[in-house]
Write an enzyme that holds these catalytic residues in place. Structure first.
Site, PDB file in Angstrom:
ATOM      1  N   ASP A  75      26.225  46.842  32.760  1.00  0.00           N
ATOM      2  CA  ASP A  75      27.112  47.068  33.894  1.00  0.00           C
ATOM      3  C   ASP A  75      26.644  46.169  35.027  1.00  0.00           C
ATOM      4  O   ASP A  75      25.514  46.294  35.497  1.00  0.00           O
ATOM      5  CB  ASP A  75      27.051  48.538  34.308  1.00  0.00           C
ATOM      6  CG  ASP A  75      28.008  48.894  35.437  1.00  0.00           C
ATOM      7  OD1 ASP A  75      28.501  47.975  36.126  1.00  0.00           O
ATOM      8  OD2 ASP A  75      28.246  50.100  35.641  1.00  0.00           O
ATOM      9  N   ASN A 102      31.463  36.413  31.587  1.00  0.00           N
ATOM     10  CA  ASN A 102      32.915  36.601  31.581  1.00  0.00           C
ATOM     11  C   ASN A 102      33.367  37.773  32.441  1.00  0.00           C
ATOM     12  O   ASN A 102      34.472  37.753  32.993  1.00  0.00           O
ATOM     13  CB  ASN A 102      33.385  36.812  30.135  1.00  0.00           C
ATOM     14  CG  ASN A 102      34.801  37.341  30.053  1.00  0.00           C
ATOM     15  OD1 ASN A 102      35.777  36.623  30.280  1.00  0.00           O
ATOM     16  ND2 ASN A 102      34.933  38.632  29.745  1.00  0.00           N
ATOM     17  N   TYR A 179      38.775  37.667  45.657  1.00  0.00           N
ATOM     18  CA  TYR A 179      38.686  37.061  44.330  1.00  0.00           C
ATOM     19  C   TYR A 179      38.387  35.564  44.416  1.00  0.00           C
ATOM     20  O   TYR A 179      37.494  35.055  43.730  1.00  0.00           O
ATOM     21  CB  TYR A 179      39.980  37.290  43.558  1.00  0.00           C
ATOM     22  CG  TYR A 179      39.902  36.795  42.132  1.00  0.00           C
ATOM     23  CD1 TYR A 179      39.257  37.552  41.163  1.00  0.00           C
ATOM     24  CD2 TYR A 179      40.463  35.574  41.769  1.00  0.00           C
ATOM     25  CE1 TYR A 179      39.177  37.102  39.857  1.00  0.00           C
ATOM     26  CE2 TYR A 179      40.380  35.113  40.467  1.00  0.00           C
ATOM     27  CZ  TYR A 179      39.732  35.878  39.508  1.00  0.00           C
ATOM     28  OH  TYR A 179      39.639  35.418  38.214  1.00  0.00           O
ATOM     29  N   LYS A 183      34.901  33.519  43.074  1.00  0.00           N
ATOM     30  CA  LYS A 183      34.852  32.429  42.104  1.00  0.00           C
ATOM     31  C   LYS A 183      34.268  31.158  42.730  1.00  0.00           C
ATOM     32  O   LYS A 183      33.590  30.383  42.047  1.00  0.00           O
ATOM     33  CB  LYS A 183      36.244  32.172  41.533  1.00  0.00           C
ATOM     34  CG  LYS A 183      36.770  33.315  40.677  1.00  0.00           C
ATOM     35  CD  LYS A 183      35.847  33.645  39.514  1.00  0.00           C
ATOM     36  CE  LYS A 183      36.384  34.744  38.633  1.00  0.00           C
ATOM     37  NZ  LYS A 183      35.484  35.066  37.495  1.00  0.00           N
ATOM     38  N   THR A 214      46.075  38.850  30.380  1.00  0.00           N
ATOM     39  CA  THR A 214      45.074  39.897  30.194  1.00  0.00           C
ATOM     40  C   THR A 214      45.356  41.036  31.168  1.00  0.00           C
ATOM     41  O   THR A 214      46.239  40.934  32.026  1.00  0.00           O
ATOM     42  CB  THR A 214      43.651  39.355  30.461  1.00  0.00           C
ATOM     43  OG1 THR A 214      43.555  38.973  31.840  1.00  0.00           O
ATOM     44  CG2 THR A 214      43.332  38.153  29.578  1.00  0.00           C
TER      45      THR A 214
END
Length: 256
Positions: A75, A102, A179, A183, A214
């Site tokens: 985790d 990932n 987000y 990244k 996804t």
């Protein structure tokens, strides 16, 4: 140390040279497909996931295709689980040849800088960047034991500062401060870690798999998980020609 793939009658020498990979967030979506393609290439895959039951279900999925894998609870928000995962890999294999970072999340409360929920941004950053950094640090001693380890960071073109600042870019209007920043931070990890490890055989790469269908994208992508997994797997398996500190997508280099 016993890296034998169950059901495989290879010699002891072959068993010792079998590559071992950890894929985080590998119980579904692109992570599971990365694990599947690595296993098809003869790699023994550790299915990293927060939920042990889901990880075991993914292992069973691969086993039905004759592919070898093992479930591993990890985790990204739980440093104890990360340390336990590293200790388990050390005890069973003594090394790690491939790390695919990932695991990642999005949050519906993310958005433009002036409106995004601070709690959502903090959660995204803690998982996508801080958690990934923690995993990478914990696995580095094992990666150093490999004759040629590969670290693949699953990034996104949304993490490109160049594309975020280009009004002609299709990513320009995607203002998700949490987000996108997570990244961009992940890309910084690729740059700095690649430099830190420049005198080692470890290669670090940021890979943007593309817009994949996804759960993370709400299944709104253009690519299947199988298609999106191909480039990360390619870089995970790349040989002596691999160059560290790159940011790539299917069409080539992605601008930082």
């Amino acid at each position: 140390m016993n890296d034998k793939i169950p059901g495989n009658d290879d010699t002891s020498a072959d068993r010792v040279t079998t590559r071992v990979a950890l894929v985080t967030g590998a119980n579904k979506g692109i992570g599971l497909e990365i694990a599947r393609q690595l296993a098809r290439a003869g790699v023994f895959v550790l299915i990293g996931a927060r939920d042990r039951g889901r990880a075991s279900a993914a292992v069973d999925d691969l086993a039905r295709q004759g592919l070898a894998a093992r479930a591993l609870r990890i985790d990204l928000e739980d440093e104890a689980s990360i340390a336990a995962a590293a200790a388990s890999i050390a005890a069973e294999h003594g090394r790690l040849d491939i790390l695919v970072n990932n695991a990642g999340i999005v949050d519906a409360e993310d958005g433009p800088p002036g409106a995004a929920s601070i709690a959502a941004v903090r959660k995204i950053m803690n998982t996508n960047f801080v958690g990934t950094l923690a995993v990478t640090q914990a696995m580095l001693p094992l990666l150093r034991n490999s004759p040629g380890a590969r670290i693949v960071n699953l990034s996104s073109s949304l993490g490109s500062l160049t594309l975020n600042g280009d009004p002609t870019s299709p990513y320009y209007s995607a203002r998700l401060i949490g987000y996108n920043a997570s990244k961009a931070a992940l890309n910084m990890l690729t740059v700095q870690l690649g430099e830190e490890l420049r005198d080692t055989p470890i290669v670090v790469t940021s890979v943007s798999p593309g817009y994949v269908k996804t759960d993370l994208t709400g299944h709104q992508g253009f690519l299947t998980a199988e298609e999106g997994a191909r480039l990360p797997v390619e870089h995970a398996l790349r040989g002596a020609d691999a160059v560290s500190g790159r940011f790539v997508e299917a069409s080539g280099e992605t601008p930082w």
